[in-house]
Design an enzyme around this catalytic site. Structure first.
Site, PDB file in Angstrom:
ATOM      1  N   GLN A 103      19.305 -20.685 -56.548  1.00  0.00           N
ATOM      2  CA  GLN A 103      20.178 -21.502 -55.702  1.00  0.00           C
ATOM      3  C   GLN A 103      21.650 -21.128 -55.844  1.00  0.00           C
ATOM      4  O   GLN A 103      22.514 -21.782 -55.277  1.00  0.00           O
ATOM      5  CB  GLN A 103      19.938 -22.978 -55.966  1.00  0.00           C
ATOM      6  CG  GLN A 103      20.386 -23.508 -57.315  1.00  0.00           C
ATOM      7  CD  GLN A 103      19.969 -24.946 -57.502  1.00  0.00           C
ATOM      8  OE1 GLN A 103      18.827 -25.225 -57.800  1.00  0.00           O
ATOM      9  NE2 GLN A 103      20.903 -25.886 -57.353  1.00  0.00           N
TER      10      GLN A 103
ATOM     11  N   HIS B 163      24.102 -38.148 -63.944  1.00  0.00           N
ATOM     12  CA  HIS B 163      22.704 -37.860 -64.288  1.00  0.00           C
ATOM     13  C   HIS B 163      22.098 -39.031 -65.067  1.00  0.00           C
ATOM     14  O   HIS B 163      20.945 -39.401 -64.846  1.00  0.00           O
ATOM     15  CB  HIS B 163      22.615 -36.617 -65.183  1.00  0.00           C
ATOM     16  CG  HIS B 163      23.090 -35.350 -64.560  1.00  0.00           C
ATOM     17  ND1 HIS B 163      24.242 -34.713 -64.951  1.00  0.00           N
ATOM     18  CD2 HIS B 163      22.554 -34.588 -63.571  1.00  0.00           C
ATOM     19  CE1 HIS B 163      24.397 -33.613 -64.254  1.00  0.00           C
ATOM     20  NE2 HIS B 163      23.400 -33.509 -63.393  1.00  0.00           N
TER      21      HIS B 163
HETATM   22  O1  PAF Z   1      21.189 -31.045 -58.207  1.00  0.00           O
HETATM   23  C1  PAF Z   1      20.826 -30.218 -59.064  1.00  0.00           C
HETATM   24  O2  PAF Z   1      21.195 -30.275 -60.245  1.00  0.00           O
HETATM   25  C2  PAF Z   1      19.903 -29.079 -58.648  1.00  0.00           C
HETATM   26  O3  PAF Z   1      20.181 -28.652 -57.354  1.00  0.00           O
HETATM   27  C3  PAF Z   1      18.406 -29.435 -58.803  1.00  0.00           C
HETATM   28  C4  PAF Z   1      18.011 -30.555 -57.881  1.00  0.00           C
HETATM   29  C5  PAF Z   1      18.120 -29.810 -60.238  1.00  0.00           C
HETATM   30  C6  PAF Z   1      17.558 -28.220 -58.434  1.00  0.00           C
HETATM   31  O4  PAF Z   1      17.826 -27.141 -59.264  1.00  0.00           O
END
Ligand code: PAF
Length: 285
Positions: A63, A39
């Site tokens: 998700q 990140h």
């Molecule tokens: O990759 C992630 O951490 C998640 O899928 C995202 C892109 C922040 C969407 O919630």
């Protein structure tokens, strides 16, 4: 000093308006927190490219296909904010649930085709959740550029397609996968492996590299995949969900890298699902 945390869309919009009035460019790095070096490489790229940078932290319930997975997802806001010191991040946007999915929220964004395979096959509904939340984050932040890791290659392709199809004026940028010195792709899931499990999991990357090198040498994929599956099983991967060669743009299966292609893998090690992918040289280039 840690960057300021905003929790309400109205506050984010007020900040954004001052930046736009000053003619500044705005970047967003969407995350679900539990930040690691992968990140931070996105944050670094965003800060190098744009005048203003928003990092979002939102654990998106839509998700997750599994309630237990959602419940156990690490929430480490305080530590995450500390990790963001020194990069030049302007705002950490941590929307409370109501900012993203207010009472009565009813809209779903579904990208067809690209999401039928790979992760889409094993995590039903996952990409609808991703596309929906990312569209909202793009529109809420009003960013000009968004940064995603190539580690989640299919997600990157889905997000690019969604932004293009919906005419959201944002450039989606894919940044290289960050790896441990062992070669293992960085992921918050790695933390759940023992030292010994990590060592075995690290065998995935060299196996993928060998396959990529032999594909570049002209071999066809099917026998290479069979060999790789045996090696992965010997390394301790007990369930290999997919080990595919696919074209980058449409994620169609290939037997030879005759156009830009990726080798993509999902496999379980000690009860932890790991994914990885690498680019493969196009034949004849
Ligand atoms: O990759 C992630 O951490 C998640 O899928 C995202 C892109 C922040 C969407 O919630």
């Amino acid at each position: 000093m840690t960057p300021p945390i905003l929790r309400h869309l109205s506050d984010l919009r007020a900040k954004h308006a001052t930046w736009i009035r000053a003619g500044e460019s705005v970047a967003v790095v969407p995350t679900m927190g539990a930040l690691h070096a992968g990140h931070l490489s996105l944050v670094e790229a965003a800060c190098a490219d744009c005048d203003r940078v928003i990092v979002t932290i939102f654990v998106n319930p839509r998700q997750f296909n599994n309630a237990a997975d959602l419940a156990s997802y690490p929430r480490t806001e305080h530590d995450d904010a500390k990790k963001l010191v020194g990069f030049g991040v302007d705002v950490i946007y941590v929307p409370d649930g109501g900012q993203i999915y207010p009472e009565g929220y009813a809209t779903n964004i579904s990208v067809t085709g690209l999401t039928d395979v790979l992760e889409g096959e094993f995590r039903f509904g996952h990409f609808d959740g991703v596309a929906t939340v990312v569209a909202k984050l793009f529109l809420q932040t009003g960013a000009h550029r968004a940064y995603f890791g190539q580690k989640d290659f299919q997600q990157l392709m889905v997000v690019k397609r969604m932004a293009r199809d919906l005419d959201i004026p944002i450039e989606v940028i894919g940044c290289p996968t960050v790896r441990e010195t062992s070669g293992l792709a960085m992921s918050s899931r790695n933390l759940r492996l023992s030292a010994e499990g990590l060592e075995r999991a690290a065998k995935l990357y060299p196996i993928m590299q060998q396959v990529a090198a032999r594909l570049a040498g002209g071999e066809s994929f099917a026998p290479l995949a069979d060999e790789a599956r045996i090696k992965l099983q010997a390394a301790g991967f007990n369930d290999i969900e997919y080990f595919d060669l696919r074209c980058e743009e449409h994620l169609q299966l290939l037997d030879r890298p005759t156009r830009p292609a990726r080798l993509l893998v999902a496999a379980w090690m000690d009860g932890i699902r790991l994914i990885d992918n690498i680019a493969v040289d196009v034949l004849g280039n």
